[in-house]
Write an enzyme that holds these catalytic residues in place. Structure first.
Site, PDB file in Angstrom:
ATOM      1  N   TYR A 292      31.698  27.772  44.524  1.00  0.00           N
ATOM      2  CA  TYR A 292      33.120  27.580  44.267  1.00  0.00           C
ATOM      3  C   TYR A 292      34.007  28.022  45.413  1.00  0.00           C
ATOM      4  O   TYR A 292      35.213  27.802  45.389  1.00  0.00           O
ATOM      5  CB  TYR A 292      33.534  28.343  43.000  1.00  0.00           C
ATOM      6  CG  TYR A 292      33.242  29.828  43.056  1.00  0.00           C
ATOM      7  CD1 TYR A 292      34.151  30.712  43.603  1.00  0.00           C
ATOM      8  CD2 TYR A 292      32.051  30.333  42.563  1.00  0.00           C
ATOM      9  CE1 TYR A 292      33.878  32.073  43.671  1.00  0.00           C
ATOM     10  CE2 TYR A 292      31.769  31.683  42.625  1.00  0.00           C
ATOM     11  CZ  TYR A 292      32.685  32.544  43.179  1.00  0.00           C
ATOM     12  OH  TYR A 292      32.406  33.891  43.247  1.00  0.00           O
TER      13      TYR A 292
ATOM     14  N   ASP B  33      41.524  33.822  33.527  1.00  0.00           N
ATOM     15  CA  ASP B  33      41.543  35.277  33.697  1.00  0.00           C
ATOM     16  C   ASP B  33      42.751  35.876  33.002  1.00  0.00           C
ATOM     17  O   ASP B  33      43.846  35.282  33.003  1.00  0.00           O
ATOM     18  CB  ASP B  33      41.616  35.654  35.179  1.00  0.00           C
ATOM     19  CG  ASP B  33      40.257  35.627  35.850  1.00  0.00           C
ATOM     20  OD1 ASP B  33      39.366  34.899  35.375  1.00  0.00           O
ATOM     21  OD2 ASP B  33      40.101  36.326  36.869  1.00  0.00           O
TER      22      ASP B  33
ATOM     23  N   HIS C  21      34.054  52.775  39.400  1.00  0.00           N
ATOM     24  CA  HIS C  21      33.941  51.840  38.284  1.00  0.00           C
ATOM     25  C   HIS C  21      35.009  50.756  38.281  1.00  0.00           C
ATOM     26  O   HIS C  21      35.077  49.954  37.348  1.00  0.00           O
ATOM     27  CB  HIS C  21      33.986  52.603  36.960  1.00  0.00           C
ATOM     28  CG  HIS C  21      32.786  53.474  36.756  1.00  0.00           C
ATOM     29  ND1 HIS C  21      32.707  54.744  37.272  1.00  0.00           N
ATOM     30  CD2 HIS C  21      31.615  53.255  36.109  1.00  0.00           C
ATOM     31  CE1 HIS C  21      31.541  55.284  36.942  1.00  0.00           C
ATOM     32  NE2 HIS C  21      30.859  54.398  36.239  1.00  0.00           N
TER      33      HIS C  21
ATOM     34  N   GLU D 128      37.925  37.975  33.765  1.00  0.00           N
ATOM     35  CA  GLU D 128      37.576  36.691  33.175  1.00  0.00           C
ATOM     36  C   GLU D 128      37.534  36.790  31.650  1.00  0.00           C
ATOM     37  O   GLU D 128      37.049  37.758  31.097  1.00  0.00           O
ATOM     38  CB  GLU D 128      36.204  36.219  33.674  1.00  0.00           C
ATOM     39  CG  GLU D 128      36.072  36.141  35.178  1.00  0.00           C
ATOM     40  CD  GLU D 128      35.569  37.435  35.791  1.00  0.00           C
ATOM     41  OE1 GLU D 128      35.203  37.427  36.990  1.00  0.00           O
ATOM     42  OE2 GLU D 128      35.558  38.477  35.078  1.00  0.00           O
TER      43      GLU D 128
ATOM     44  N   ASN E 176      36.788  55.043  42.113  1.00  0.00           N
ATOM     45  CA  ASN E 176      37.392  55.836  41.042  1.00  0.00           C
ATOM     46  C   ASN E 176      38.505  56.669  41.663  1.00  0.00           C
ATOM     47  O   ASN E 176      38.398  57.081  42.833  1.00  0.00           O
ATOM     48  CB  ASN E 176      36.387  56.821  40.424  1.00  0.00           C
ATOM     49  CG  ASN E 176      35.342  56.146  39.558  1.00  0.00           C
ATOM     50  OD1 ASN E 176      35.525  55.028  39.095  1.00  0.00           O
ATOM     51  ND2 ASN E 176      34.241  56.843  39.351  1.00  0.00           N
TER      52      ASN E 176
ATOM     53  N   CYS F 156      38.686  43.878  37.632  1.00  0.00           N
ATOM     54  CA  CYS F 156      38.848  44.058  39.071  1.00  0.00           C
ATOM     55  C   CYS F 156      40.327  44.225  39.414  1.00  0.00           C
ATOM     56  O   CYS F 156      41.200  43.787  38.667  1.00  0.00           O
ATOM     57  CB  CYS F 156      38.319  42.849  39.833  1.00  0.00           C
ATOM     58  SG  CYS F 156      36.598  42.424  39.504  1.00  0.00           S
TER      59      CYS F 156
END
Length: 223
Positions: free
Chosen positions: A96, A39, A148, A186, A107, A64
């Site tokens: 995982y 990441d 978002h 990622e 937002n 994120c």
């Protein structure tokens, strides 16, 4: 860094802490037997439109914001799976981990659509600023949902309980003296569509002067 940190990876971990303290990105690989992903991670308060553009174009995954548990509690942020009254919310499919760290999507209320680089940078940086003193923030007055920017709740027990990028990003922020809010995204391979291989992520890090650190080294240093 404290004197208790183990010397095995001091240089790499120290470089990551130094970069984060200066508001710069770090690449973190978790574990081959977990997600097996690298990441790109930023301190949230320092994210600007250029950083969002880099996350979109050079990382390519989901952008994120990981928040420390004390921040998530102050903002009354739930685990999203606990709020969805639908069979899709079952988490026993995860290969995982025991559960997802996803919370709400938001937002900032000063954004327009919320998706542009400028809008997402505003939302992210304001989240980072809010995390510095969460008790003083009227979260619903400043942010709206859905939005978002995906929020992630770090485990209440940190890296001793869950060893995900969420917890590593928050731990790195703490170690660097930054608010407990970190952007994680990622890194994907444009050719294969899969997670970027670690050797390619290392090459990217070297080319751009970004510290690269393995999760096992962060955990050894921070726990």
């Amino acid at each position: 860094m404290s004197s208790q940190h183990k010397p095995t990876s001091t240089g790499t971990v120290a470089a990551a802490v130094e970069a984060f303290a200066a508001g710069q990105p770090v690449l973190i690989h978790d574990f081959d037997d977990r997600e097996g992903e690298v990441d790109m991670v930023y301190p949230a308060a320092d994210v600007d439109p250029e950083a969002v553009s880099r996350l979109r174009n050079d990382a390519g995954g989901l952008i994120c914001v990981a928040l420390g548990p004390e921040v998530a509690d102050a903002f009354e942020l739930p685990f999203l799976a606990d709020e969805i009254d639908h069979p899709v919310a079952e988490s026993d499919h995860l290969g995982y981990d025991e559960r997802s760290s996803f919370s709400l999507t938001v937002n900032h209320r000063d954004t327009y659509t919320g998706i542009t680089d400028a809008d997402r940078a505003l939302t992210i940086s304001r989240l980072g600023e809010a995390a510095a003193d969460p008790q003083s923030v009227d979260f619903p007055r400043e942010f709206r949902a859905p939005g978002h920017v995906h929020l992630l709740r770090a485990s209440r027990y940190g890296l001793s309980d869950r060893k995900g990028h969420t917890e590593m990003g928050v731990a790195l922020a703490h170690e660097a003296g930054r608010p407990p809010a970190a952007v994680v995204c990622e890194m994907l391979d444009d050719e294969t569509g899969e997670a970027l291989q670690t050797e390619d992520a290392r090459a990217y890090a070297e080319k751009h002067g970004i510290p690269y650190v393995d999760g096992k080294d962060l955990i050894a240093a921070f726990t």
